[in-house]
Design an enzyme around this catalytic site. Structure first.
Site, PDB file in Angstrom:
ATOM      1  N   THR A 122       1.286   1.247   8.198  1.00  0.00           N
ATOM      2  CA  THR A 122       1.703   0.856   9.792  1.00  0.00           C
ATOM      3  C   THR A 122       3.097   1.124   9.846  1.00  0.00           C
ATOM      4  O   THR A 122       3.929   1.631   8.978  1.00  0.00           O
ATOM      5  CB  THR A 122       1.510  -0.705   9.827  1.00  0.00           C
ATOM      6  N   LYS A 132       0.033  -6.046  15.646  1.00  0.00           N
ATOM      7  CA  LYS A 132       0.869  -6.490  14.672  1.00  0.00           C
ATOM      8  C   LYS A 132       2.186  -7.073  15.206  1.00  0.00           C
ATOM      9  O   LYS A 132       3.311  -7.063  14.294  1.00  0.00           O
ATOM     10  CB  LYS A 132       1.048  -5.392  13.649  1.00  0.00           C
ATOM     11  N   GLY A 157       7.073  -8.917  14.324  1.00  0.00           N
ATOM     12  CA  GLY A 157       6.031  -7.980  13.598  1.00  0.00           C
ATOM     13  C   GLY A 157       6.037  -7.927  12.204  1.00  0.00           C
ATOM     14  O   GLY A 157       6.799  -8.455  11.356  1.00  0.00           O
ATOM     15  N   SER A 185       5.146   2.356   6.558  1.00  0.00           N
ATOM     16  CA  SER A 185       5.271   3.719   5.993  1.00  0.00           C
ATOM     17  C   SER A 185       5.843   4.718   6.893  1.00  0.00           C
ATOM     18  O   SER A 185       6.693   5.703   6.243  1.00  0.00           O
ATOM     19  CB  SER A 185       3.681   4.182   5.841  1.00  0.00           C
TER      20      SER A 185
END
Length: 176
Positions: free
Chosen positions: A5, A38, A50, A129
């Site tokens: 994500t 998220k 988040g 990431s």
């Protein structure tokens, strides 16, 4: 590094935007969901949160953080400090693999399981990431455009999605 994500928060001109992509990746090569949410509003819509990392771990942290917000009567700094302290010292919480970004109109923080609670100098937090790509894109947009916080967050994620295989263009944005 947490994969799967990208979350970015941008603060500009008294507004804060928190955005996340929707991709959930199983292992290193299987996308199992494209429209995950998220990014959430907490404490009667006055706080944004988040996460990146394990979904189950992050949801457990959301619940804990929301409880800390209630105890602190909406004081984001106090709630974040209390969560970071508990997260670092509690044996079960220490094993959680997630990182949170939390924000209200005054503060923008990254909270980690190692007890870190970081408020950035430039009003941008990016994690996951694709975090480094989103951070670079957002810093460039913040420095060289007049875009508002929502536009910067959204565009930074779009740029990231074109580079990072763990980030998609199913973007959710919340703003205060």
């Amino acid at each position: 590094m947490l994969q799967g994500t990208t979350i970015i928060a941008v603060k500009r001109d008294g507004r804060v935007a928190l955005a996340g992509d929707g991709q959930v990746t199983l292992g290193q090569n299987t996308i199992i969901k494209q429209g995950a949410r998220k990014v959430r509003r907490l404490y009667n819509g006055k706080v944004l949160a988040g996460f990146a990392g394990s979904v189950a771990d992050a949801l457990a942290l959301f619940d804990r953080f929301e409880g800390k917000l209630e105890e602190a009567q909406g004081n984001l700094l106090r709630a974040a400090v209390n969560l970071a302290k508990e997260w670092r010292t509690d044996k079960l919480l220490r094993r959680l693999e997630a990182v949170l970004v939390v924000a209200d109109r005054e503060h923008l923080l990254m909270v980690t399981g190692s007890g870190e609670m970081i408020e950035p100098d430039d009003g941008i937090v990016a994690l996951g990431s694709g975090g480094p790509y989103a951070l670079a894109a957002a810093r460039a947009l913040l420095s060289h455009t007049g875009y508002d916080a929502v536009t910067i967050a959204r565009e930074a994620l779009r740029i990231t999605a074109s580079i990072c295989v763990y980030t998609n263009e199913q973007i959710t944005v919340e703003e205060l």
